[in-house]
Write an enzyme that holds these catalytic residues in place. Structure first.
Site, PDB file in Angstrom:
ATOM      1  N   GLU A   1      10.185 100.006  54.045  1.00 24.10           N
ATOM      2  CA  GLU A   1       9.262  98.741  54.000  1.00 24.10           C
ATOM      3  C   GLU A   1       7.806  98.808  53.655  1.00 24.10           C
ATOM      4  O   GLU A   1       7.273  99.764  54.321  1.00 24.10           O
ATOM      5  CB  GLU A   1       9.475  98.000  55.555  1.00 24.10           C
ATOM      6  CG  GLU A   1       8.760  96.710  55.610  1.00 24.10           C
ATOM      7  CD  GLU A   1       8.850  96.312  57.055  1.00 24.10           C
ATOM      8  OE1 GLU A   1       8.246  95.258  57.333  1.00 24.10           O
ATOM      9  OE2 GLU A   1       8.993  97.328  57.922  1.00 24.10           O
TER      10      GLU A   1
ATOM     11  N   LYS B   1      11.469  88.680  52.672  1.00 27.66           N
ATOM     12  CA  LYS B   1      11.991  88.478  54.018  1.00 27.66           C
ATOM     13  C   LYS B   1      11.985  87.247  54.538  1.00 27.66           C
ATOM     14  O   LYS B   1      11.077  86.267  54.371  1.00 27.66           O
ATOM     15  CB  LYS B   1      10.823  89.213  55.029  1.00 27.66           C
ATOM     16  CG  LYS B   1      11.371  89.558  56.448  1.00 27.66           C
ATOM     17  CD  LYS B   1      10.336  90.460  57.088  1.00 27.66           C
ATOM     18  CE  LYS B   1      11.026  90.541  58.488  1.00 27.66           C
ATOM     19  NZ  LYS B   1      10.075  91.681  59.462  1.00 27.66           N
TER      20      LYS B   1
ATOM     21  N   CYS C   1      13.182  95.088  58.089  1.00 28.98           N
ATOM     22  CA  CYS C   1      12.692  95.446  59.621  1.00 28.98           C
ATOM     23  C   CYS C   1      13.665  94.724  60.512  1.00 28.98           C
ATOM     24  O   CYS C   1      14.733  95.030  60.608  1.00 28.98           O
ATOM     25  CB  CYS C   1      11.320  94.810  59.445  1.00 28.98           C
ATOM     26  SG  CYS C   1      10.399  95.597  61.149  1.00 28.98           S
TER      27      CYS C   1
END
Length: 531
Positions: free
Chosen positions: A288, A352, A405
């Site tokens: 990430e 995301k 994440c």
């Protein structure tokens, strides 16, 4: 034993609160990396006895015990979440000069808020409380409901649901495929509360028998899934991948002067030859936000990437994506993942969707500004959430469902379309939290998403723990935490999902409703007996 129960039930004031907090803290020992499952038997037995002492009048018409039950549940939750989430404060110490003031909010404030859910669980259980085994069912139903609520209320934070403590190894994880993490949580509360019946006696035989049957079914299904008839491997796609774990220090990563060195180190790790006997990786994964600058604003970076990728290799890399805004507005930034080919061309990207509160955005920012709380708004963040998740499709035909994440901790983020993926790709950066329980807990939740959905998870973490996880939650190959390493492996992308998300939700609610029904029957019998 009877004297001990009586002593616990008769506690009041600060002594009752302290014991409830300690009981909750002990329960956290079941979580990774400790994994001491037996601690839950102690914790929930004490919780049952404490709630026994908080009951109202014998006619069931008094509400005097509801507030006390809520308080006991809150204290239990506060102890559990402080002991299980204290490591969150580490993220604020990366830039301690600016954000150390917020340490109490992370270490004590968040647990205090999350504990409200466990207070609600005890409150709901009190409605159907009785003196027999039915009170175990009432507490199990209450916890099942609130763990489900924790998954989406105020964007959700289902981290460390009780069920995770009951599933330290793959053998004990497989039930999640049938009932999900929330269903396992409800069942776990019933089983772990059962020793309370040994001292109070009433309903002991029935309660212990049911708890034993549930525990045996839980383990038995694990044995069946792992060691019973296995699906055929014929025609299953295999892929050789490299996970790059650069172990970048978070403070260094935020230093502009170190960006070139970081990028060069990623390229060096990518270009390393495979171990003897291993084929050249077809796909290389960076974690990430590993690219330390806006990639699309640095054309030379594409050339450098193309220079280290071998013919046919694909790079999947976490990066920040910028999007130009309309005149007079600031640009938007997204926490993204790119697919880049050996020519340095972007083949695909996904942003995301589920952002981390206070880590990537500040909730209620406009309201906080209006009331003058600027210091809270200055916390690290500044990302925008994507409206939809995009499947990552590779030239080879492989499809990866991206979860960035902490998106991987949410069962509901496995939305329509994931069944068409060959694997879940989870890239993350847990370096914020150092060598603490946080990365271990994060890894376990990624493993449970694999089990729930019957799909492999490929996890690349900046500082660890990176791993290739099969559809049964088993780590096939992994990397140690806080080590700069590459992990090469040939992964069999075998999907074994047998139950839809709807089927798991249905089974979860059947479990909750069954516990409610059992608790209601037990309470009705209890009221008849005392009348």
């Amino acid at each position: 034993m009877v004297r001990l129960v009586g002593s616990v039930m008769l506690l009041w004031g600060w002594k009752r609160a302290v014991l409830a907090i300690v009981a909750g803290a002990v329960a956290a020992l079941a979580l990774p990396p400790v994994g001491f499952v037996a601690a839950l038997f102690v914790s929930f037995t004490l919780l049952i006895w404490l709630l026994d002492g908080a009951t109202g009048g014998p006619d069931g018409g008094s509400f005097s015990g509801f507030g006390t039950s809520f308080f006991i549940g809150w204290c239990f939750g506060f102890g559990y979440f402080v002991a299980g989430l204290w490591w969150l404060g580490g993220a604020l110490l990366v830039e301690a000069d600016e954000f150390a003031w917020a340490l109490p909010l992370a270490v004590l404030g968040l647990p205090a808020v999350l504990a409200l859910f466990y207070g609600l669980a005890a409150f709901l259980a009190k409605i159907l409380w009785s003196d027999g085994w039915g009170r175990l069912a009432a507490l199990a139903a209450g916890f099942g409901v609130v763990e489900w609520l924790r998954g989406f209320v105020a964007t959700g934070f289902p981290w460390n649901a009780i069920g995770y403590g009951a599933m330290p190894v793959p053998l004990m994880m497989q039930s999640a495929h049938l009932v999900g993490i929330y269903g396992v949580s409800a069942i776990a509360v019933f089983v772990f509360s059962a020793p309370a019946l040994i001292a109070t006696r009433r309903g002991m035989r029935t309660g212990l028998t049911l708890a034993a049957l549930l525990a045996c079914a839980h383990l038995g299904y694990g044995v069946y899934r792992l060691y019973g008839p296995q699906p055929s491997q014929e025609g299953v796609q295999k892929v050789t991948m490299r996970l790059v774990q650069p172990n970048l220090d978070q403070a260094e990563k935020m230093d502009n002067a170190a960006r070139d060195a970081i990028f060069e180190d990623l390229l060096r790790l990518t270009a390393l030859p495979p171990e003897e006997g291993m084929p050249t990786p077809e796909i290389v994964v960076w974690p990430e936000t590993s690219i330390p600058f806006i990639l699309t604003e640095n054309p030379d970076a594409f050339g450098r990437i193309a220079g280290v990728l071998q013919k046919g290799q694909i790079l999947i890399a976490g990066a920040v994506r910028s999007e130009d805004a309309a005149a007079g507005q600031a640009p938007r930034y997204y926490n993204s993942v790119y697919v880049i080919d050996d020519g340095g061309q972007i083949l695909g990207a996904s942003d995301k969707v589920h952002l981390t509160p206070f880590g990537e955005y500040v909730p209620f920012e406009s309201m906080l500004r209006r009331i003058g709380i600027e210091s809270l708004i200055s916390l690290p963040g500044g990302f925008s959430a994507a409206a939809n998740r995009t499947m990552l499709e590779l030239p080879s035909g492989l499809k990866f469902y991206p979860l960035i994440c902490y998106e991987v901790i949410f069962p509901q983020e496995m939305k329509a379309g994931w069944q068409h993926a060959n694997a879940v790709l989870n890239i993350t950066n847990d370096a914020w939290f150092g060598i603490t329980p946080g990365p271990y807990q994060h890894l376990q939740q990624a493993r449970l998403r694999a089990v729930e959905n019957g799909i492999p998870v490929i996890r690349d973490a900046n500082s660890g723990i990176s791993a290739f996880i099969d559809a049964y939650g088993r780590i096939k190959v992994g990397a140690p935490i806080s080590k700069k390493v590459i992990v090469d492996a040939t992964m069999s992308l075998l999907n074994v999902y047998e139950l839809s998300n709807f089927g798991r939700k249905r089974n979860f609610w059947l479990i909750v409703l069954s516990f409610i029904l059992l608790a209601a029957i037990s309470r009705k019998s209890f009221i008849k007996r005392i009348n």
